[in-house]
Design a protein around this motif. Structure first.
Motif, mmCIF file in Angstrom:
data_model
loop_
_atom_site.group_PDB
_atom_site.id
_atom_site.type_symbol
_atom_site.label_atom_id
_atom_site.label_comp_id
_atom_site.label_asym_id
_atom_site.label_seq_id
_atom_site.Cartn_x
_atom_site.Cartn_y
_atom_site.Cartn_z
ATOM 1 N N GLN A 41 0.829 -1.198 0.000
ATOM 2 C CA GLN A 41 0.000 0.000 0.000
ATOM 3 C C GLN A 41 0.869 1.256 0.000
ATOM 4 O O GLN A 41 1.984 1.248 0.530
ATOM 5 C CB GLN A 41 -0.911 0.023 1.227
ATOM 6 N N ARG A 42 0.347 2.313 -0.556
ATOM 7 C CA ARG A 42 1.047 3.587 -0.578
ATOM 8 C C ARG A 42 0.445 4.525 0.476
ATOM 9 O O ARG A 42 -0.760 4.522 0.713
ATOM 10 C CB ARG A 42 0.923 4.243 -1.957
ATOM 11 N N PRO A 43 1.269 5.379 1.091
ATOM 12 C CA PRO A 43 0.724 6.367 2.030
ATOM 13 C C PRO A 43 -0.238 7.313 1.327
ATOM 14 O O PRO A 43 -0.102 7.591 0.124
ATOM 15 C CB PRO A 43 1.966 7.108 2.523
ATOM 16 N N ARG A 196 2.997 12.956 9.992
ATOM 17 C CA ARG A 196 1.913 11.988 9.837
ATOM 18 C C ARG A 196 2.527 10.596 9.746
ATOM 19 O O ARG A 196 3.604 10.428 9.202
ATOM 20 C CB ARG A 196 1.095 12.259 8.573
ATOM 21 N N CYS A 197 1.794 9.609 10.258
ATOM 22 C CA CYS A 197 2.306 8.234 10.244
ATOM 23 C C CYS A 197 1.178 7.295 9.831
ATOM 24 O O CYS A 197 0.042 7.450 10.297
ATOM 25 C CB CYS A 197 2.852 7.860 11.618
ATOM 26 N N GLU A 198 1.491 6.336 8.960
ATOM 27 C CA GLU A 198 0.502 5.361 8.525
ATOM 28 C C GLU A 198 1.115 3.958 8.515
ATOM 29 O O GLU A 198 2.308 3.789 8.232
ATOM 30 C CB GLU A 198 -0.022 5.694 7.124
ATOM 31 N N SER A 250 4.360 -2.276 6.702
ATOM 32 C CA SER A 250 5.351 -1.212 6.801
ATOM 33 C C SER A 250 4.708 -0.004 7.469
ATOM 34 O O SER A 250 3.478 0.134 7.478
ATOM 35 C CB SER A 250 5.877 -0.826 5.415
ATOM 36 N N THR A 251 5.528 0.848 8.043
ATOM 37 C CA THR A 251 5.038 2.134 8.526
ATOM 38 C C THR A 251 5.832 3.237 7.843
ATOM 39 O O THR A 251 7.013 3.077 7.538
ATOM 40 C CB THR A 251 5.168 2.276 10.052
ATOM 41 N N ARG A 252 5.176 4.329 7.573
ATOM 42 C CA ARG A 252 5.793 5.478 6.924
ATOM 43 C C ARG A 252 5.436 6.734 7.711
ATOM 44 O O ARG A 252 4.301 6.902 8.160
ATOM 45 C CB ARG A 252 5.309 5.628 5.472
#
Length: 260
Positions: A41-43, A196-198, A250-252
């Motif tokens: 997935q993309r942020p 921001r974090c996702e 993953s986290t971004r």
């Protein structure tokens, strides 16, 4: 990794998939080889587009750990002074080939500070997925009023893969936490104006995709080699054959910090 894919590795043997992934080149910072093998997935914020808007308004910009220049090259407009730095020689060559025709300067650097630039040289510093963040150096090379805009790899990224190969890593899972990074930015005098974090879902559809990913993103499982992890890879191949996919996350973190 590619955001979507048609699965191409089904039905192939363990040895064939692993050998193909071992032989694949891993220079640059693109993941096209994983098309049809893995998805991520993309942020929601669209880093490349947001970076491009800031580059269009800058007068002098620096892109740190540019890889092969793939993300930077997506920007349609560069500022009058555009510099990219990279430490891995194969990536330096690819970045120069991609960015020099557009007037950008590509500088080969070490993996250690200091940055090879004078104080207050840039009004914009960018980076996508830096392995390390040299906050003091970023603050030093930014002009007053300048901005650091970056997408960081967040805590616990691909932790399902990490712990599959290395076992429980409770301490390491806390690394790159956005609270800690924000405190480090403030400690060198930067103001965090956006953060921001996702958490994002990733799927590996064959063991070759895992081998390629770990060869390319070397800090995920430090010291990874097929020879050293062959039995765990074989077990993973059997698991994917049974279940259809290996799911990780993953986290971004999106960072925007300003020098007063």
């Amino acid at each position: 990794m590619p955001p979507a894919a048609t699965i191409v590795g089904m039905g192939r043997s363990f040895d064939e998939l692993v050998a193909e992934a071992e032989a694949a080149p891993v220079d640059g910072w693109g993941f096209a080889w994983l098309e049809g093998r893995a998805t991520e997935q993309r942020p929601s914020w669209g880093y490349a587009r947001a970076m491009a808007r800031r580059l269009a308004e800058a007068t002098a910009a620096l892109d740190i750990q540019t890889g092969g220049g793939e993300v930077l090259a997506e920007a349609p407009t560069f500022p009058p002074t555009m510099v990219a730095i990279e430490s891995w020689p194969p990536n330096v060559a690819r970045a120069a080939e991609r960015l020099h025709p557009r007037g950008a300067v590509v500088v080969a650097t070490s993996d250690e500070p200091p940055l090879p630039f004078t104080d207050a040289a840039f009004d914009l510093v960018t980076s996508r997925h830096p392995a390390t963040v040299w906050w003091a150096e970023i603050a030093r090379v930014l002009r007053p009023g300048g901005t650091y805009f970056a997408q960081h790899v967040g805590p616990g990224t691909m932790w399902e893969l990490v712990e599959y190969f290395l076992g429980p890593q409770p301490e390491a899972k806390l690394a790159r936490h956005p609270d800690r990074e924000s405190a480090e930015a403030r400690a060198v005098g930067l103001e965090v104006v956006d953060r921001r974090c996702e958490r994002l879902r990733a799927e590996f559809h064959d063991v070759g995709a895992v081998v390629y990913f770990l060869r390319k993103v070397v800090w995920t499982v430090p010291g990874f080699t097929v020879a050293a992890h062959r039995e765990r890879l074989r077990e993973l191949h059997d698991r994917i054959e049974r279940e259809g996919t290996f799911v990780a996350h993953s986290t971004r973190t999106l960072f925007e910090a300003r020098k007063p």
